[in-house]
Design an enzyme around this catalytic site. Structure first.
Site, PDB file in Angstrom:
ATOM      1  N   GLY A  47       0.840  -1.196   0.000  1.00  0.00           N
ATOM      2  CA  GLY A  47       0.000   0.000   0.000  1.00  0.00           C
ATOM      3  C   GLY A  47       0.871   1.240   0.000  1.00  0.00           C
ATOM      4  N   GLN A  52       3.097   9.931   1.372  1.00  0.00           N
ATOM      5  CA  GLN A  52       4.393   9.255   1.476  1.00  0.00           C
ATOM      6  C   GLN A  52       5.335   9.609   0.333  1.00  0.00           C
ATOM      7  OE1 GLN A  52       2.525   5.202   2.246  1.00  0.00           O
ATOM      8  NE2 GLN A  52       4.388   5.035   3.449  1.00  0.00           N
ATOM      9  N   CYS A 100       5.823  -0.448   7.377  1.00  0.00           N
ATOM     10  CA  CYS A 100       5.467   0.743   6.599  1.00  0.00           C
ATOM     11  C   CYS A 100       6.665   1.119   5.744  1.00  0.00           C
ATOM     12  CB  CYS A 100       5.114   1.888   7.542  1.00  0.00           C
ATOM     13  SG  CYS A 100       4.674   3.418   6.707  1.00  0.00           S
ATOM     14  N   LEU A 101       6.402   1.508   4.501  1.00  0.00           N
ATOM     15  CA  LEU A 101       7.499   1.897   3.611  1.00  0.00           C
ATOM     16  C   LEU A 101       8.234   3.134   4.131  1.00  0.00           C
ATOM     17  CD1 LEU A 101       5.856   1.369   0.107  1.00  0.00           C
ATOM     18  CD2 LEU A 101       7.429  -0.148   1.302  1.00  0.00           C
ATOM     19  N   HIS A 142      -4.454   1.543   8.278  1.00  0.00           N
ATOM     20  CA  HIS A 142      -3.063   2.021   8.256  1.00  0.00           C
ATOM     21  C   HIS A 142      -2.908   3.128   7.212  1.00  0.00           C
ATOM     22  CE1 HIS A 142       1.464   1.348   8.265  1.00  0.00           C
ATOM     23  NE2 HIS A 142       1.275   2.043   7.142  1.00  0.00           N
ATOM     24  N   GLU A 143      -3.434   2.872   6.011  1.00  0.00           N
ATOM     25  CA  GLU A 143      -3.268   3.835   4.918  1.00  0.00           C
ATOM     26  C   GLU A 143      -4.026   5.131   5.199  1.00  0.00           C
ATOM     27  OE1 GLU A 143      -1.073   3.555   2.773  1.00  0.00           O
ATOM     28  OE2 GLU A 143      -0.640   1.459   3.071  1.00  0.00           O
ATOM     29  N   HIS A 146      -2.255   7.607   7.291  1.00  0.00           N
ATOM     30  CA  HIS A 146      -1.255   8.434   6.608  1.00  0.00           C
ATOM     31  C   HIS A 146      -1.858   9.769   6.162  1.00  0.00           C
ATOM     32  CE1 HIS A 146       2.401   6.058   6.298  1.00  0.00           C
ATOM     33  NE2 HIS A 146       1.741   4.996   5.877  1.00  0.00           N
TER      34      HIS A 146
HETATM   35 NI    NI Z   1       2.584   3.100   5.846  1.00  0.00          NI
END
Ligand code: NI
Length: 182
Positions: A47, A52, A100-101, A142-143, A146
């Site tokens: 995702g 991000q 998480c990225l 989670h997304e 962000h």
């Molecule tokens: Ni994330």
């Protein structure tokens, strides 16, 4: 198409509340979505939220395909979700590992609602509404965080269950999902 750099925790652009999208079905939005998919793939993520990559708009992409290496893993449909709204359908919460990225190489145990309904729009402006449980519900929560400037460490209640994946592996973590970087 181009791959963007994913911002890492500490960059204050990850802490902003993102703006709703007001113009759909535009070449700019289409290009952004394509870039997000290419970036997510390049980083091997499940995702990605527009903030991000430094784009302060309420845009998410996510999805997990069937992976023969993890036959029991839950799949999530490949989705573009813009201006998301979440309704909690059960007060029940579940603890599980997240990555998480924006925190490469790290994992932490986060509590999330197990059953939600969510709605929003795709890039063409079509309405989308779904019920989600389990891992699917976790990814969407989670997304969506962000978009409100929240990274998963802010949701961790026991900081002893947060660390580098290389150190956690073989101790307490079990790889339930093929890619938990969202
Ligand atoms: Ni994330």
């Amino acid at each position: 198409m181009s791959i963007h750099k994913v911002l890492r925790m500490g960059d204050t652009r990850l802490l902003r509340v993102a703006e709703p999208v007001t113009a759909f079905d535009t070449p700019e939005l289409q290009q952004l979505i394509e870039d997000m998919f290419e970036t997510m793939k390049a980083y091997d993520g499940a995702g990605l939220a527009a903030p991000q990559i430094g784009i302060n708009q309420r845009i998410l992409i996510y999805g997990v395909d069937k992976n023969p290496r993890y036959p029991d893993a839950e799949t999530v449909p490949m989705t573009v979700l813009i201006n998301p709204e979440i309704t909690i359908l059960s007060e029940e919460m579940d603890m599980d590992w997240e990555g998480c990225l924006s925190l490469p190489g790290m994992r932490g145990i986060v509590s999330r609602y197990t059953h939600i309904r969510y709605s929003g729009y795709d890039e063409k402006g079509n309405e989308l509404e779904r019920e989600a449980k389990g891992f699917h519900a976790r990814v969407v929560q989670h997304e969506t965080d962000h978009l409100d400037g929240i990274l998963y460490p802010q949701r961790i209640t026991d900081m002893r269950q947060f660390g580098f994946l290389e150190e956690l592996n073989g101790k307490q973590i079990t790889q339930r999902q093929p890619c938990d970087n969202v």
